[in-house]
Enzyme design. Structure first.
Site, PDB file in Angstrom:
ATOM      1  N   GLY A 282      60.545  46.321 -87.075  1.00 36.41           N
ATOM      2  CA  GLY A 282      60.352  45.397 -88.193  1.00 36.41           C
ATOM      3  C   GLY A 282      59.248  44.391 -87.904  1.00 36.41           C
ATOM      4  O   GLY A 282      58.251  44.724 -87.259  1.00 36.41           O
ATOM      5  N   SER A 283      59.478  43.183 -88.321  1.00 29.81           N
ATOM      6  CA  SER A 283      58.412  42.165 -88.259  1.00 29.81           C
ATOM      7  C   SER A 283      57.945  41.853 -86.847  1.00 29.81           C
ATOM      8  O   SER A 283      56.847  41.323 -86.666  1.00 29.81           O
ATOM      9  CB  SER A 283      58.896  40.882 -88.921  1.00 29.81           C
ATOM     10  N   CYS A 284      58.776  42.126 -85.844  1.00 28.45           N
ATOM     11  CA  CYS A 284      58.338  41.875 -84.469  1.00 28.45           C
ATOM     12  C   CYS A 284      57.051  42.645 -84.164  1.00 28.45           C
ATOM     13  O   CYS A 284      56.237  42.241 -83.342  1.00 28.45           O
ATOM     14  CB  CYS A 284      59.419  42.293 -83.466  1.00 28.45           C
TER      15      CYS A 284
ATOM     16  N   LYS B 253      54.589  42.942 -86.007  1.00 31.17           N
ATOM     17  CA  LYS B 253      53.404  42.286 -86.573  1.00 31.17           C
ATOM     18  C   LYS B 253      52.546  41.648 -85.486  1.00 31.17           C
ATOM     19  O   LYS B 253      51.354  41.420 -85.656  1.00 31.17           O
ATOM     20  CB  LYS B 253      53.832  41.238 -87.612  1.00 31.17           C
TER      21      LYS B 253
END
Lengths: 382, 719
Positions: B293-295, B297
Site C-alpha cells: 500500500g502507501s508505504c 510510495k
C-alpha cells in the site's frame, strides 16, 4: 595263492601282514588333530555361555571322543582280518534293529527336526553313523558269499539292493536325508564295482532319484532349503542364513585367513559352527591355504585308501576298503559342498574334523579297518 | 578270476576319478568365494557384526548480538534398553510393566520393544529427571539411562519464529536452528563396536571411538532488549481493541543491514513447539508477501526524485481520483479531495492521484525505468538473508507492465512484498541510497571463543544518491510531523515514516473488510539509526488505517529502542508544532550545520525561515528539518546547539568545505580551534583533520581555499 583267489570267501589266509600304509595313518592323525584344534576354536566362545559355562567343554568332549576313536582304530587295526567277515552280520543286524527302534520309537529326543540320537546313559549316540561301518562290511561279505552271483538279479542284485535300500530307508525315516544318501551312494558304488549289471544300476539310480524327490517334497523344510540353495541372498536372515553365514566366513578368510582363533563367524553368527559348518570357521581363520591343506590331506587319504582297494588280494578286502573310502569321501564332499554353497544345506559332519563323538569314533574305527587291510596289499597283484 | 580283479580295478579307479573331480569342484568354488567374492563378503560380514552407536555432539548456542543466550543445550536423560540383557534377566514383563506405567507408554509396545532382536533400543527419549531417577533407582536389568543433549530455550517464546526449534535428534527444523544448522550441529562422534550374533558386545573386540565435535555458537544481529520491546508492544496490541489476526515488527539498522528485531504475534513456546499450531511457527516477516500500500510510495518518490522527474517544488492536483487508461483510481479521501498540493503535502496526505502521477512521470522519462528502480530496490527477489523459507514477493513481468499497473504499483497495489524486502529497501533510502543485504547472523564462535566467521556489511548496489536519500528522509519526517503518520511522532526525536493501509488480496480480488495496516519509519530522520516496520494483519476492532493503529505501535517501540540505544533526543514537542504553522509556499531548508548559531540565523532569516535555538552551544550541531528538507515559508528551523563535543572536551571537526574564509574563521574561532589556511580566495576545498574527527580544544585545522567562478559561487551560497 591260486586256490585262495579261486575261493576268496572261504580263504582267510592272505599271507603274513606287512606294514600298514603310513600315509593313511599320517593323514588321519593330521585331520583329527586339525579337528581337535578347530573344534576348540569354533566352540570356545559360545561354550562360555549356558548351558556349558566352560570354554573347554567341547574341547574336552571332542578329545574324549578322539581318544575313544583311536582306541577303536587300534582294535580294528589289531583285529584279525578274518574276523571282519565273521563280524559283518553281527554288526549289521543289531544296527538294523537299532534303526528300526529309532524310527519307530516315540522315546527319541527330537533335535532340529531330525531324530538321530539315541540317549544311552547320558551319552548321545547316533546309530546311523554305525551304518557306515556295517554296510560296507555286510555288502562286501554278501558279494563274496557262496550262492551269490553278482550278475544275477535275484542272486546278486536283489539281496544287495534290499540291504542297501533297507538301511538307507530306515535312516531316511529319521529324516536324515543326507546320511541316508551317503549310505545309499556307498552301497551303489560298491554294487557298481562288484560288477552288478548296468541296467540294474540304472534302475537303482532312477528309483533313488524318485525317492529323493519324494523325500524333498514330503518335508516342507527341504523345499525351503532348495530355494535357499538357489539364491541364499534372497532371504539372508531367514532360510538363506546358514549358507550366507558360511559364505561370509569363508570370504572373510581370503588367502591366508584372519588367524587361528580370530574368526568372528563363530560368535553366534554361523550355525552349527563346531559341527556341520566347522570348515567355514577353518576357512575364515586359516584362509584358502588352510582349506587346500585339509582337502589335500583328505585326497591323500582317499587316494591311498583306493590304492588299498585296488591292491587288495581278495575281493572282500577290496570291496570293504572301497566301501569305507566311499562312505567317508562322499560324506566329506557333501559337507564341503554345503559349506561352499555347491549343495543345498543338509546336516552332515566333516569326517575326522567336525565335533561329534559317534562320528569321530566311527571314522577312526573305519580308518583302523583300512589300515588293517593295507597290511595285506600286494604290490604285484594283478 | 584275474579278469574279475582287473575289471574291478578299473571301476575303482573310475570311482576315484569321480571323487577327485568332486573335490576339485569344491576347490574351485572355494577359490571363487575367497578370492573373487572375498572382499565383498568380508565387508558384508563386518557390517553385520559392527554397530555404530552415535555419540551426539553438543549443539552450539544461539545468542543475541550481546551474547545473551536464546537457545542452549542441556543434558536430558533418555531411557534405553539392551533387549538381550532384558530377555536374559527373565524379568521382561515386570520391567515392561514398570516402564509403561512410569513413562505413560503402552505395555505391549514396551514389552515388544525391549525384547526385540536388536542390541539397543530407545524406550523413551528425553524424559523428566525425576522419572529417569526413579527408573534408575529401580535397577532393572538391561534398562539403562543415557544422557543426551536437549535443546532448551531460556526465553521460551522470545523471537520464536526467528529462532525455530530442533527435533529429537537435535537436528534443526525451523528458523535459525535449521538455517544455521551447519554451524550449530557440530559433528556427532560414534563408537564402533563389534557384536556377536545374539547382540552382545564382544568382550575382546576392538572399540573405535570417534570423538564428537561440538557445534559453534551463533550470535545473531538481534538485540534481546529491542526484541523484547517489540514483542511487548505486539502483545499489548493483540490484547487491545484492535484485535488483529496477527502482527509483526521488523527492525533494521539501515547503516549495516543488521536486523535488530524480528517479532511476530501470536507467539508460541519454543520449549513446547509440538503443541503449537504449525501456522504459528512460520516467520511471516520473511515468508509472507503482502501488498504494501502507501508505504511503497517511499520507493515511488525516491525513484522520481532521483531521476529528477519531480522536485521539491512540484505541485500536484487531486480531484479525488485519477483516470488511467480508462480506469478510475480513487484517492483514499475521494469524498473530500486534497486539491492542489505540494510534494510535502502529497506525502503528508498520502494522496493516491499525486503518487500515481509521480510514478507515471518516471515511466514518461523512460519506459521501464520505474520497473528498473523497483528491481534495484530489491523487490521481486530474495534479499539473501541467512534464513530459510524466504519468499521473493510477487511482481508482474516487465512485459505485462501497462499504464494501469504503473499507476497501481505507484501506490503500492498490484505488487506483493515481504516485510523484509520493504525494510531493506527503505533502509537503502535511509542510509544514503545503498541497498544492503540484510544480516541476521553477526558472528559464529567456536567453543574456545575463537571467531570462526564474522559477518560484514554487504553492499548490493547504490540505488539512489545521497541527496535524494536525505530529501526523502526529510519528506518522511514531515509525514510524521504533520501528516498521516502523526501518531508515530516521538517527543524529542526526529522521526520519519509512512503509513500504509491495504486490503487483503484473496481469490479474484480484494477481501472486503480485511485490511493490512502498516507503518514504516526511521529515526532519527537526519541520521537514521533504525528502520522499523509494523504490520498489522486483519484488525477487527473497527480501526484499520496504518496511521491509526500501526503508527502508535511504531512510536512505542522506536521510542524505547532509541532511548535504549542511547540516541540523544534532539527537539521538543513545542518546537515542532511551531514549525508547522505557516503559509502555503515551501522553501528548501539549507544546510546550516557547523555554522555559528548567529550565522545560521542570519542565513535562514534571509530565505524567510524562523529560528529556534536549542542548547547552549555556539555551533549548530544539527538542524530540523535537515538540509534539503522542505518547509512552508515562515516555518521554523530548529537549531540544536547543544554540542556534546564541547561538553566532553573533545571537539568534532566540522565540515568546512564549500565555505568562505570568513565563515571558516568564524566557525573555528567559535569552536575554540585554530585556523591555518592556504589561499584566501574562493571556497574551502580541502581540510585537515577530516570532518567528524575528534580533536582537543585549541587544535589546529588547516584549510585550503581555491578561487571559483561566479556561477559556482552562487550555487554554493544557497537558493
Amino acid at each position: 595263492m591260486k586256490s585262495a583267489q579261486a575261493n576268496p570267501a572261504r580263504q582267510g589266509n592272505l599271507g603274513n601282514p606287512g606294514n600298514p600304509d603310513w600315509w593313511i595313518l599320517i593323514s588321519v592323525i593330521v585331520l583329527t588333530a586339525i579337528g581337535v584344534i578347530m573344534v576348540f576354536s569354533a566352540s570356545q566362545y559360545f561354550a562360555t555361555y549356558a548351558p556349558y559355562n566352560d570354554s573347554y567343554h567341547f574341547l574336552k568332549k571332542h578329545s574324549e571322543a578322539a581318544a575313544l576313536g583311536f582306541l577303536g582304530m587300534y582294535i580294528a587295526y589289531k583285529m584279525k582280518y578274518e574276523w571282519y567277515k565273521k563280524l559283518s552280520w553281527v554288526v549289521f543286524i543289531p544296527m538294523i534293529l537299532l534303526l528300526i527302534f529309532m524310527a519307530a520309537s516315540t522315546q527319541i529326543e527330537s533335535i532340529g527336526g531330525a531324530q538321530r540320537w539315541l540317549q544311552i546313559g547320558g551319552q548321545q549316540f547316533q546309530p546311523s553313523e554305525l551304518s557306515k561301518i556295517a554296510l560296507p562290511l555286510v555288502l562286501a561279505k554278501l558279494f563274496c558269499s557262496p550262492g551269490i552271483d553278482v550278475k544275477s538279479f535275484s542272486k546278486g542284485f536283489l539281496p544287495a539292493i534290499i540291504i542297501t535300500g533297507g538301511t538307507a530307508g530306515l535312516i531316511l525315516a529319521q529324516t536324515a536325508l543326507s546320511s541316508s544318501m551317503v549310505v545309499a551312494a556307498t552301497g551303489f558304488l560298491m554294487m557298481y564295482c562288484a560288477g552288478v549289471r548296468k541296467r540294474f544300476l540304472t534302475g537303482t539310480l532312477v528309483l533313488g532319484a524318485v525317492v529323493v524327490v519324494a523325500a524333498i517334497i514330503y518335508e516342507p523344510f527341504r523345499v525351503n532349503r532348495i530355494m535357499a540353495y538357489l539364491d541364499p541372498w534372497a532371504d539372508p536372515t531367514g532360510s538363506g542364513w546358514q549358507t550366507v553365514q558360511s559364505l561370509l566366513a569363508l570370504g572373510s578368510g581370503g588367502l591366508s585367513g584372519v588367524g587361528l582363533g580370530s574368526g568372528s563367524s563363530k560368535l553366534f553368527y554361523l550355525p552349527a559352527r563346531h559341527t556341520d559348518f566347522i570348515f567355514s570357521v577353518l576357512g575364515e581363520e586359516l584362509g584358502f591355504l588352510g582349506c587346500i591343506f585339509v582337502i589335500v590331506v583328505f585326497v591323500l587319504f582317499i587316494w591311498r585308501g583306493m590304492l588299498v582297494a585296488v591292491k587288495m588280494p581278495d575281493k572282500f578286502g577290496s570291496l570293504l576298503a572301497l566301501g569305507i573310502i566311499c562312505a567317508m569321501s562322499i560324506q566329506a564332499f557333501i559337507n564341503l559342498g554345503v559349506v561352499s554353497g555347491l549343495l543345498p544345506v543338509t546336516g552332515v559332519t566333516l569326517p575326522f574334523i567336525s565335533y561329534g563323538g559317534t562320528s569321530l569314533a566311527v571314522c577312526l574305527t573305519m580308518a583302523g579297518m583300512l589300515l588293517n587291510l593295507s597290511r595285506y596289499v600286494k604290490e604285484d597283484a594283478k | 578270476m584275474a579278469a574279475v580283479k582287473l575289471f574291478m580295478r578299473r571301476k575303482i579307479t573310475f570311482v576315484l576319478i569321480l571323487l577327485l573331480i568332486a573335490f576339485a569342484t569344491v576347490v574351485v568354488k572355494l577359490a571363487f568365494i575367497q578370492f573373487v567374492q572375498g572382499e565383498e563378503l568380508q565387508i558384508k560380514a563386518e557390517e553385520l557384526r559392527t554397530r555404530d552407536l552415535p555419540v551426539s555432539a553438543s549443539r552450539g548456542d544461539i545468542c543475541d548480538r550481546n551474547g545473551n543466550k536464546l537457545a542452549i543445550s542441556i543434558t536430558a536423560d533418555s531411557i534405553s534398553a539392551s533387549p538381550p540383557d532384558v530377555v536374559n534377566s527373565g524379568d521382561a514383563e515386570k520391567s515392561a510393566l514398570f516402564l509403561s506405567e512410569k513413562l505413560g507408554l503402552d505395555y505391549d509396545k514396551v514389552l515388544k520393544n525391549i525384547t526385540s532382536k536388536k542390541s539397543f533400543v530407545w524406550v523413551k527419549r528425553k524424559v523428566d529427571f525425576d522419572i529417569s531417577q526413579s527408573i534408575e533407582d529401580k535397577g532393572l536389568t538391561g534398562i539403562n539411562i543415557v544422557q543426551e543433549t536437549q535443546r532448551y530455550y531460556p526465553k521460551s517464546s522470545l523471537a520464536c519464529q526467528l529462532i525455530g526449534f530442533c527435533g529429537v535428534d537435535n537436528q534443526g527444523l525451523e528458523g535459525v536452528e535449521v538455517a544455521c544448522d551447519k554451524w550449530l550441529s557440530g559433528n556427532d562422534g560414534r563408537v564402533v563396536s563389534e557384536y556377536d550374533g545374539i547382540g552382545q558386545a564382544i568382550p575382546q573386540a576392538e572399540y573405535e571411538y570417534i570423538a564428537p565435535t561440538d557445534g559453534y555458537d551463533v550470535y545473531l544481529t538481534i538485540d534481546e532488549n529491542i526484541q523484547y520491546f517489540c514483542e511487548r508492544e505486539l502483545e499489548k496490541l493483540m490484547a487491545s481493541d484492535v484485535n488483529p489476526k496477527s502482527a509483526s515488527i521488523l527492525m533494521m539498522n539501515p547503516k549495516t543491514g543488521e536486523i535488530l528485531a524480528m517479532a511476530t504475534a501470536p507467539e508460541y513456546d519454543l520449549n513446547d513447539y509440538k503443541s503449537a499450531d504449525s501456522s504459528l511457527r512460520r516467520n511471516p516477516l520473511i515468508s509472507d508477501s503482502y501488498e504494501p500500500g502507501s508505504c511503497f510510495k517511499i520507493i515511488t518518490s525516491s525513484a522520481a526524485l532521483e531521476e529528477g522527474t519531480i522536485n521539491t517544488s512540484s505541485t500536484f492536483y487531486d480531484p479525488g481520483y485519477v483516470m488511467v487508461a480508462g480506469q478510475k483510481i480513487k484517492c483514499w479521501r475521494y469524498y473530500n479531495p486534497h486539491g492542489s498540493q505540494t510534494l510535502v503535502e502529497a506525502f503528508q496526505n498520502s494522496c493516491n492521484p499525486a503518487f500515481v502521477k509521480i510514478g507515471q512521470s518516471i515511466e514518461a522519462k523512460e519506459e521501464g525505468l520505474f520497473y528498473k528502480y523497483i528491481k534495484a530496490f530489491g523487490f521481486g527477489q530474495q534479499t539473501g538473508i541467512d534464513l530459510s523459507g524466504e519468499a521473493s514477493g510477487i511482481m508482474i513481468d516487465q512485459d505485462k507492465l501497462g499504464p494501469v499497473e504503473v499507476a497501481t504499483i505507484s501506490i503500492g497495489q498490484g505488487i506483493a512484498v515481504t516485510p523484509l524486502q520493504l525494510v531493506t529497501a527503505v533502509s537503502a533510502v535511509a542510509n544514503g541510497g545503498t541497498l544492503l543485504e540484510p544480516q541476521i547472523v553477526s558472528k559464529v564462535v567456536d567453543n574456545d571463543g575463537k571467531v570462526i566467521q564474522n559477518f560484514q556489511k554487504k553492499e548490493v548496489r547504490q540505488v539512489i544518491s545521497q541527496d535524494t536519500s536525505k530529501l526523502v528522509c526529510s519528506l518522511l519526517e514531515q509525514v510524521v510531523a504533520n501528516g498521516t503518520g502523526r501518531k508515530a511522532y516521538i517527543e524529542g526525536y526526529r522521526v520519519g515514516g509512512k503509513t500504509g493501509t491495504a486490503q487483503v488480496a484473496g481469490k479474484g480480488g480484494y477481501v472486503a473488510g480485511k485490511y493490512v495496516a502498516s507503518f514504516i519509519g526511521m529515526a532519527p530522520a537526519n541520521d537514521p539509526q533504525i528502520v522499523c516496520l509494523v504490520v498489522i494483519n486483519e484488525p477487527s476492532g473497527g480501526l484499520y488505517q496504518g496511521g491509526q493503529i500501526a503508527a502508535p505501535v511504531f512510536k512505542a517501540v522506536v521510542e524505547d529502542t532509541l532511548r535504549y540505544m542511547g540516541v540523544t533526543p534532539q527537539v521538543t514537542d513545542d518546537e515542532v508544532n511551531n514549525g508547522n504553522d505557516g503559509a502555503s509556499t515551501t522553501v528548501e531548508v539549507p544546510d546550516v550545520t557547523n555554522l555559528t548559531a548567529d550565522a545560521a540565523t542570519e542565513l535562514l532569516d534571509l530565505i524567510g525561515l524562523k529560528v529556534q535555538t536549542k542548547g547552549s552551544g555556539i555551533i549548530v550541531a544539527s538542524q530540523v528539518p535537515v538540509a534539503g528538507g522542505s518547509l512552508e515559508a515562515g516555518g521554523t528551523v530548529i537549531l540544536n546547539c547543544d554540542n556534546s563535543s564541547t561538553v566532553a572536551g573533545k571537539i568534532t571537526v566540522p565540515d568546512l568545505t564549500g565555505k568562505k574564509l570568513s565563515e571558516v574563521a568564524g566557525i573555528l574561532s567559535a569552536m575554540g580551534l585554530k585556523l591555518v589556511y592556504e589561499g584566501s580566495e574562493g571556497i574551502a576545498f580541502e581540510q585537515s583533520p577530516q570532518p567528524l574527527k575528534k580533536v582537543t580544544a585549541g587544535s589546529t585545522v588547516s584549510v585550503k581555499f581555491k578561487a571559483i567562478d561566479k556561477d559556482e559561487e552562487a550555487q554554493s551560497v544557497g537558493p
